[in-house]
Design a protein around this motif. Structure first.
Motif, PDB file in Angstrom:
ATOM      1  N   VAL A 179     -53.011 -14.570 -13.589  1.00 12.91           N
ATOM      2  CA  VAL A 179     -53.077 -13.596 -14.666  1.00 12.91           C
ATOM      3  C   VAL A 179     -54.542 -13.212 -14.904  1.00 12.91           C
ATOM      4  CG1 VAL A 179     -52.790 -13.313 -17.153  1.00 12.91           C
ATOM      5  CG2 VAL A 179     -51.005 -14.403 -15.802  1.00 12.91           C
ATOM      6  N   GLY A 180     -54.802 -11.928 -14.941  1.00 13.81           N
ATOM      7  CA  GLY A 180     -56.162 -11.480 -15.210  1.00 13.81           C
ATOM      8  C   GLY A 180     -57.050 -11.411 -13.986  1.00 13.81           C
ATOM      9  N   ALA A 181     -56.503 -11.734 -12.818  1.00 10.68           N
ATOM     10  CA  ALA A 181     -57.315 -11.725 -11.599  1.00 10.68           C
ATOM     11  C   ALA A 181     -57.615 -10.302 -11.125  1.00 10.68           C
ATOM     12  CB  ALA A 181     -56.627 -12.515 -10.486  1.00 10.68           C
ATOM     13  N   GLY A 182     -56.878  -9.342 -11.677  1.00 15.24           N
ATOM     14  CA  GLY A 182     -57.159  -7.950 -11.331  1.00 15.24           C
ATOM     15  C   GLY A 182     -56.291  -7.402 -10.212  1.00 15.24           C
ATOM     16  N   LYS A 183     -54.998  -7.650 -10.306  1.00 17.39           N
ATOM     17  CA  LYS A 183     -54.090  -7.163  -9.274  1.00 17.39           C
ATOM     18  C   LYS A 183     -53.845  -5.662  -9.397  1.00 17.39           C
ATOM     19  CE  LYS A 183     -50.956 -10.263 -10.399  1.00 17.39           C
ATOM     20  NZ  LYS A 183     -51.820 -11.090 -11.270  1.00 17.39           N
ATOM     21  N   THR A 184     -53.882  -5.163 -10.642  1.00 14.69           N
ATOM     22  CA  THR A 184     -53.515  -3.766 -10.850  1.00 14.69           C
ATOM     23  C   THR A 184     -54.389  -2.805 -10.055  1.00 14.69           C
ATOM     24  OG1 THR A 184     -53.081  -4.492 -13.094  1.00 14.69           O
ATOM     25  CG2 THR A 184     -52.868  -2.146 -12.666  1.00 14.69           C
ATOM     26  N   VAL A 185     -55.664  -3.072 -10.057  1.00 13.92           N
ATOM     27  CA  VAL A 185     -56.554  -2.138  -9.380  1.00 13.92           C
ATOM     28  C   VAL A 185     -56.366  -2.227  -7.861  1.00 13.92           C
ATOM     29  CG1 VAL A 185     -58.546  -3.713  -9.413  1.00 13.92           C
ATOM     30  CG2 VAL A 185     -58.926  -1.276  -9.253  1.00 13.92           C
ATOM     31  N   ALA A 189     -62.805 -11.085  -3.752  1.00 14.84           N
ATOM     32  CA  ALA A 189     -61.388 -11.307  -3.425  1.00 14.84           C
ATOM     33  C   ALA A 189     -60.610  -9.993  -3.470  1.00 14.84           C
ATOM     34  CB  ALA A 189     -60.784 -12.322  -4.384  1.00 14.84           C
ATOM     35  N   GLN A 190     -60.949  -9.150  -4.441  1.00 12.59           N
ATOM     36  CA  GLN A 190     -60.267  -7.848  -4.516  1.00 12.59           C
ATOM     37  C   GLN A 190     -60.582  -7.005  -3.285  1.00 12.59           C
ATOM     38  OE1 GLN A 190     -61.807  -6.848  -8.423  1.00 12.59           O
ATOM     39  NE2 GLN A 190     -59.745  -6.807  -9.314  1.00 12.59           N
ATOM     40  N   LYS A 191     -61.862  -6.971  -2.916  1.00 16.79           N
ATOM     41  CA  LYS A 191     -62.250  -6.180  -1.739  1.00 16.79           C
ATOM     42  C   LYS A 191     -61.536  -6.679  -0.492  1.00 16.79           C
ATOM     43  CE  LYS A 191     -66.920  -5.014  -3.209  1.00 16.79           C
ATOM     44  NZ  LYS A 191     -68.197  -5.720  -3.187  1.00 16.79           N
ATOM     45  N   GLY A 194     -67.421 -12.965 -16.135  1.00 19.42           N
ATOM     46  CA  GLY A 194     -67.545 -12.765 -17.577  1.00 19.42           C
ATOM     47  C   GLY A 194     -66.342 -13.194 -18.377  1.00 19.42           C
ATOM     48  N   ARG A 195     -65.355 -13.828 -17.718  1.00 20.76           N
ATOM     49  CA  ARG A 195     -64.216 -14.314 -18.489  1.00 20.76           C
ATOM     50  C   ARG A 195     -64.631 -15.526 -19.293  1.00 20.76           C
ATOM     51  NH1 ARG A 195     -59.850 -11.612 -16.103  1.00 20.76           N
ATOM     52  NH2 ARG A 195     -60.735  -9.585 -16.518  1.00 20.76           N
ATOM     53  N   GLN A 196     -64.233 -15.518 -20.556  1.00 22.60           N
ATOM     54  CA  GLN A 196     -64.556 -16.673 -21.379  1.00 22.60           C
ATOM     55  C   GLN A 196     -63.478 -17.728 -21.235  1.00 22.60           C
ATOM     56  OE1 GLN A 196     -65.852 -16.276 -25.249  1.00 22.60           O
ATOM     57  NE2 GLN A 196     -66.629 -14.200 -25.033  1.00 22.60           N
ATOM     58  N   PRO A 238     -65.054   0.945 -14.176  1.00 22.48           N
ATOM     59  CA  PRO A 238     -66.177   0.493 -15.012  1.00 22.48           C
ATOM     60  C   PRO A 238     -66.743  -0.842 -14.539  1.00 22.48           C
ATOM     61  CG  PRO A 238     -64.095   0.097 -16.128  1.00 22.48           C
ATOM     62  CD  PRO A 238     -63.766   0.781 -14.846  1.00 22.48           C
ATOM     63  N   PHE A 239     -66.276  -1.327 -13.400  1.00 20.44           N
ATOM     64  CA  PHE A 239     -66.771  -2.623 -12.922  1.00 20.44           C
ATOM     65  C   PHE A 239     -66.771  -2.631 -11.401  1.00 20.44           C
ATOM     66  CE2 PHE A 239     -62.255  -2.872 -14.272  1.00 20.44           C
ATOM     67  CZ  PHE A 239     -61.664  -2.928 -13.014  1.00 20.44           C
ATOM     68  N   PRO A 240     -67.625  -3.445 -10.797  1.00 21.05           N
ATOM     69  CA  PRO A 240     -67.541  -3.602  -9.345  1.00 21.05           C
ATOM     70  C   PRO A 240     -66.366  -4.513  -9.002  1.00 21.05           C
ATOM     71  CG  PRO A 240     -69.300  -4.989 -10.217  1.00 21.05           C
ATOM     72  CD  PRO A 240     -68.714  -4.253 -11.387  1.00 21.05           C
ATOM     73  N   LEU A 241     -65.740  -4.298  -7.867  1.00 21.56           N
ATOM     74  CA  LEU A 241     -64.633  -5.158  -7.462  1.00 21.56           C
ATOM     75  C   LEU A 241     -65.151  -6.540  -7.085  1.00 21.56           C
ATOM     76  CD1 LEU A 241     -62.662  -2.625  -5.236  1.00 21.56           C
ATOM     77  CD2 LEU A 241     -62.102  -3.375  -7.555  1.00 21.56           C
ATOM     78  N   GLY A 300     -57.385 -14.251 -24.218  1.00 17.51           N
ATOM     79  CA  GLY A 300     -58.602 -14.307 -23.417  1.00 17.51           C
ATOM     80  C   GLY A 300     -58.751 -13.088 -22.542  1.00 17.51           C
ATOM     81  N   ARG A 301     -58.130 -11.981 -22.942  1.00 12.93           N
ATOM     82  CA  ARG A 301     -58.167 -10.793 -22.095  1.00 12.93           C
ATOM     83  C   ARG A 301     -59.214  -9.790 -22.566  1.00 12.93           C
ATOM     84  NH1 ARG A 301     -53.087  -8.878 -19.308  1.00 12.93           N
ATOM     85  NH2 ARG A 301     -53.519 -10.417 -17.730  1.00 12.93           N
ATOM     86  N   GLY A 302     -59.744 -10.030 -23.749  1.00 12.38           N
ATOM     87  CA  GLY A 302     -60.772  -9.114 -24.240  1.00 12.38           C
ATOM     88  C   GLY A 302     -62.125  -9.803 -24.223  1.00 12.38           C
TER      89      GLY A 302
END
Ligand code: ADP
Ligand code: MG
Length: 686
Positions: free
Chosen positions: A287-293, A261-263, A440-442, A255-258, A570-572
């Motif tokens: 934390v929250g940087a998107g390692k899972t994907v 850094a992820q790419k 978009g992280r607050q 649902p989001f572009p990478l 801050g994860r939502g």
């Protein structure tokens, strides 16, 4: 095999005089298992005492030498109370000499009523009375000599005393063998360091910086060398080159572009996987940087190439969460993902084991259970390890034996550590850094609140959960005070539960896993609104609806830890708040730390600052609590000496490749001494 020359150092501490079954436990608690551990149990500081005419001339808390005459012995009234000897100084001040446990036997012998004695120790107060608890010295003569002494102060555990430790150290130092020189002669000369055995003796005798440095350098050299050996070994191993056709990855509907850094990380991983030498890469991202994907993409490459991948999580909770997330994300690809933990039994477990063996399961997520003897894979080609710091290099090497060939390894860590420490801890790996947060992280509104205002905070929590949102309440958990801390967390939980009822749940390290999981699940499902926890929630838990975090006694946490904790909120999409409750006894550093927390949310920056704040204030080598792989080297020494050690290790590897020759042999001794011998074993294993 360990070189024989080290045998005296590896003898158990029980072989030292005066170590019986009683001392074993306190010694184990300090990690003093073998003689070498005792020799490396370096003093935390040194004490010199001031001779005083009488107690009026001394202040509380001061280390003194004073002449006292015992007037009365008081045995404890109850079984567990202390034994007290009342004594008078030259002008009639009364002071109690207080002894706990078996030490009272010594007191009876050393302090006959009516006879003057020189007493050395720390003066303090018990109620109205001045006292010295367990005087360090009691002697008939030599008050002046006592005043001249500079004595080491060692870390203790219950059941040990300074003189006891000092006597063990003395015995251990008397057993030091003559070890070969492993330091490069040029370096050794330039630094004007003492020889190994001398350095140890000096380090116990006084504040000898160069002796301390030499010992720290040895440890850093051993570490660098071992990591380089792992790296070299890895380069020689045969893994399975994995070429994905992109087919499965194309089906992902993120649902989001990478992020950039992820790419970048994914393409670095893709490059590694295509090689025959197994990948050995660390994915470092806040934390929250998107390692899972990133992990998922890596695993899909393995599956595209017809192999299997495994993801190892440190706890059951995290394994389950990863499983849910990955399954949801990977659904459009049709890839088969299974969850395997130690709790799976019977039929369900059998069917997963079957699936792993026949290859119908592509990806397995789980705890250590996925690498048990009884689990075999059709073709395991990639292992992803989440939260690497819980697994040492040695364990990872064991793991490497699971596939037909050595599987590729991707380690992930959310602990943003400074670059120097990354080298010290993960020097054998290549590193991909996710240094860019998804957009978009607050910002998390972070505030420091005085502990006195805890009632206001409770009210705020009340309004928060009444509005349907969730919150964390974190209590500190420091190992030395484990039972007290658990008690404090339980008390806080009881109070909050009284106030808010069923909606409050508790999680801490000593709860049974079933209870812990049940509480976490209720919270994750939103049935419970307030989770009271010790730091067990530190790693990875993801509940986007939790938007408030209260951290009690925040000054007791390290910056890195606070940062990790705060990352739970801050994860939502909702705005989140973090309240740091602080006690009154806040040190200058403590103040600065909390201020930094308010100021920035960049984990890498906080890590560097943490290092700066902690590194600067250290006098002698106060050991770091578990956050570096070192026992001797302090943070400051790591920063200063690691680059040298690293270069020397490289020279040694290149010039004496495979650790041949005289210096190579010396380096092997060093590796064994610091128990980095897995490095040597790789050499032999080839
Ligand atoms: P980490 O494991 O590094 O702490 P996660 O992989 O759990 O972080 O990702 C945190 C959240 O960010 C998840 O909800 C994830 O779906 C989301 N996310 C990941 N990558 C992106 C991105 N590029 N853009 C927006 N959101 C993302
Ligand atoms: Mg994660």
């Amino acid at each position: 095999m360990r070189p024989d020359i080290l045998n005296p150092l590896f003898a158990e501490t029980a072989t030292l005089d005066g170590v019986g079954p009683k001392l074993q436990k306190p010694l184990d608690k300090l990690g003093l298992v073998r003689v070498k551990d005792v020799t490396y149990h370096l003093p935390e500081r040194f004490v010199t005492r001031r001779p005083v005419e009488n107690l009026d001339a001394a202040s509380e808390g001061e280390q003194i030498v004073v002449a006292l005459t015992p007037t009365e012995h008081r045995a404890p009234r109850s079984g567990r109370g202390p034994y007290r000897v009342l004594a008078q100084d030259a002008v009639g001040n009364v002071c109690a000499l207080t002894y706990f446990g078996r030490a009272s036997y010594t007191a009876k012998k050393q302090l006959p009523v009516g006879e003057k004695r020189w007493v050395a120790g720390r003066l303090d107060r018990y109620g109205d009375m001045l006292q010295i608890v367990h005087p360090d010295h009691v002697s008939e003569e030599g008050g002046d000599a006592l005043g001249q002494l500079c004595e080491p102060v060692y870390a203790l555990s219950e059941g040990l005393t300074q003189p006891k430790v000092a006597s063990l150290v003395e015995q251990a130092l008397a057993r030091l063998p003559e070890l070969p020189q492993w330091i490069e002669p040029g370096q050794f000369g330039r630094q004007k360091w003492p020889a190994w055995a001398d350095a140890l003796k000096l380090a116990h005798a006084g504040e000898h910086t160069s002796a301390r440095d030499r010992l720290a350098y040895d440890e850093l050299l051993a570490n660098s060398l071992a990591l380089m050996l792992v790296r070299a070994d890895n380069r020689r191993r045969r893994g399975q080159p994995l070429q994905g056709d992109g087919g499965l990855r194309a089906k992902l509907q993120l649902p989001f572009p990478l992020t950039g850094a992820q790419k970048r990380s994914i393409s670095e991983i893709e490059g590694d996987l295509a090689q025959e030498a197994p990948m050995l890469r660390l994915l470092q991202g806040d934390v929250g940087a998107g390692k899972t994907v990133v992990a998922l993409e890596a695993m899909l490459i393995a599956v595209e190439a017809g192999s299997q991948a495994a993801l190892l999580a440190p706890t059951e909770i995290l394994a389950r969460q990863h499983f849910e997330t990955l399954r949801a994300m990977a659904r459009p690809t049709g890839v088969e993902i299974a969850l395997l933990t130690g709790r799976d039994k019977g039929k369900a477990r059998e069917s997963i084991l079957m699936g792993l063996m026949d290859g119908s399961i592509d990806i397995v997520v789980g705890t250590h259970a996925i690498f048990q003897e009884s689990v075999s894979y059709r073709d395991l080609a990639l292992v992803v390890i989440d939260e690497q710091h819980r697994f040492g290099v040695a364990q990872r090497l064991q793991l490497a034996g699971k596939g037909r060939r050595t599987p590729h390894t991707l380690a992930m860590t959310a602990t943003p550590i400074p670059r120097t420490l990354t080298l010290a801890q993960y020097g054998e790996m290549d590193v991909s850094r996710l240094d860019e947060m998804p957009p978009g992280r607050q910002a998390i509104d972070t505030r420091v609140v005085a502990q006195e205002r805890v009632q206001d905070v409770i009210e705020a929590v009340g309004r928060h959960i009444a509005g349907g949102q969730q919150a964390y309440w974190v209590c500190p958990m420091v190992r030395e005070h484990e039972s007290e801390d658990i008690a404090a967390a339980e008390a806080r939980y009881a109070a909050l539960r009284e106030r808010f009822g069923e909606t409050v749940v508790l999680v801490h390290g000593q709860l049974k896993p079933e209870l812990k999981d049940a509480a976490m699940e209720r919270f994750a499902r939103g049935e419970a609104k307030l989770l009271v926890a010790t730091t067990v929630i530190e790693v990875g838990v993801d509940v986007p609806a939790a938007t408030l975090m209260v951290i009690e006694q925040a000054e007791r946490f390290g910056l890195a830890q606070l940062h990790q904790l705060r990352g739970r909120v801050g994860r939502g999409s909702e705005k989140s708040t973090c309240l740091l409750l602080r006690g009154d006894a806040l040190s200058e550093t403590g103040r600065e730390r909390l201020a930094l927390m308010r100021e920035t949310q960049d984990g890498f920056r906080l890590a560097e600052e943490d290092l700066r704040l902690r590194g600067g204030g250290e006098l002698l080598g106060t050991r770091q609590s578990g956050d570096t792989p070192f026992r001797v080297a302090t943070l400051e020494q790591i920063q200063r000496l690691l680059p040298l050690a690293h270069d020397d290790a490289r020279l040694l590897m290149e010039r004496d490749g495979g650790l041949e020759g005289e210096r190579g042999a010396a380096a092997r001794v060093l590796l064994y001494l610091f128990e980095r011998d897995w490095g040597v074993q790789l050499l032999r294993g080839g």
